[in-house]
Enzyme design. Structure first.
Site, PDB file in Angstrom:
ATOM      1  N   HIS A  83       0.475  -1.489   0.039  1.00 22.02           N
ATOM      2  CA  HIS A  83      -0.110  -0.029  -0.651  1.00 22.02           C
ATOM      3  C   HIS A  83       0.819   1.070  -0.060  1.00 22.02           C
ATOM      4  O   HIS A  83       0.319   2.176   0.091  1.00 22.02           O
ATOM      5  CB  HIS A  83      -0.723  -0.117   1.389  1.00 22.02           C
ATOM      6  CG  HIS A  83      -0.012   0.136   2.031  1.00 22.02           C
ATOM      7  ND1 HIS A  83       0.640  -0.826   3.039  1.00 22.02           N
ATOM      8  CD2 HIS A  83       0.127   0.951   2.721  1.00 22.02           C
ATOM      9  CE1 HIS A  83       1.400  -0.344   4.167  1.00 22.02           C
ATOM     10  NE2 HIS A  83       0.639   0.618   4.571  1.00 22.02           N
ATOM     11  N   HIS A  98       1.487   6.575   0.375  1.00 24.50           N
ATOM     12  CA  HIS A  98       0.855   5.780   1.520  1.00 24.50           C
ATOM     13  C   HIS A  98      -0.422   7.018   0.587  1.00 24.50           C
ATOM     14  O   HIS A  98      -1.021   7.192   0.435  1.00 24.50           O
ATOM     15  CB  HIS A  98       0.941   6.191   2.398  1.00 24.50           C
ATOM     16  CG  HIS A  98       0.389   5.484   3.413  1.00 24.50           C
ATOM     17  ND1 HIS A  98      -1.084   4.921   3.620  1.00 24.50           N
ATOM     18  CD2 HIS A  98       1.099   4.386   3.826  1.00 24.50           C
ATOM     19  CE1 HIS A  98      -0.810   4.671   5.074  1.00 24.50           C
ATOM     20  NE2 HIS A  98       0.448   3.916   4.776  1.00 24.50           N
TER      21      HIS A  98
END
Length: 178
Positions: A83, A98
């Protein structure tokens, strides 16, 4: 090898996911490009106390309208999680892209890495493919947070676009001042 083994069809390895095309991106020193197309927001508006409180550094975030996260700058992939991707630039910036808030809880489900740790990347190169529906179904905001993690090394880190404006992936969104 038996007599008929040469006629048996060999099992094929699964194909690697097709890598989307790169986007045209700003590639200037101390300038970061939008990692996705969508609505740009101030870091302080990210719905997370760590990101929103700028505890990891300054930058901005973009609520995506597409499913590919692109490199916001040219550099070397220093950190890679399903992620998130960290990129170190030649001029010393340490950048973190992120995807989402609390998406670490998804254990990689809904994320496909398109680069590897140690890869050299160009601004606008695809890094992560995301499944926005899976992120939403897991109950997480899908904003893509763009952070200069070594903010304290610089005089200023500021957005170059208006908050709540629509940006294209690859457009300049953050300027870092030495």
């Amino acid at each position: 090898m038996g007599l008929f083994d040469m006629f048996k069809k060999k099992a094929e390895a699964p194909a690697a996911p097709a890598k989307p095309a790169s986007v045209d991106a700003v590639d200037e020193p101390f300038t970061l490009a939008a990692p996705v197309s969508g609505k740009a927001i101030k870091m302080t508006d990210v719905p997370d106390p760590v990101f929103g409180g700028e505890m990891m550094g300054k930058g901005c975030a973009v609520y995506p309208d597409a499913d590919v996260v692109y490199a916001p700058c040219t550099g070397t992939v220093s950190v890679l999680m399903p992620h998130a991707v960290g990129i170190n630039t030649a001029d010393g910036m340490e950048i973190l892209c992120h995807v989402g808030v609390d998406t670490v809880d998804m254990n990689g489900d809904g994320f496909t890495s398109l680069v590897k740790q140690g890869d050299a990347v160009k601004a606008g190169e695809p890094c992560i493919k995301i499944d926005r529906k899976k992120i939403a179904d897991a109950g997480h905001p899908d904003c893509v947070v763009l952070i200069v993690t070594n903010t304290t090394d610089y005089a200023d880190v500021a957005m170059t676009v208006e908050a709540d404006s629509t940006v294209a992936a690859g457009a300049a969104v953050v300027k870092v001042t030495k």
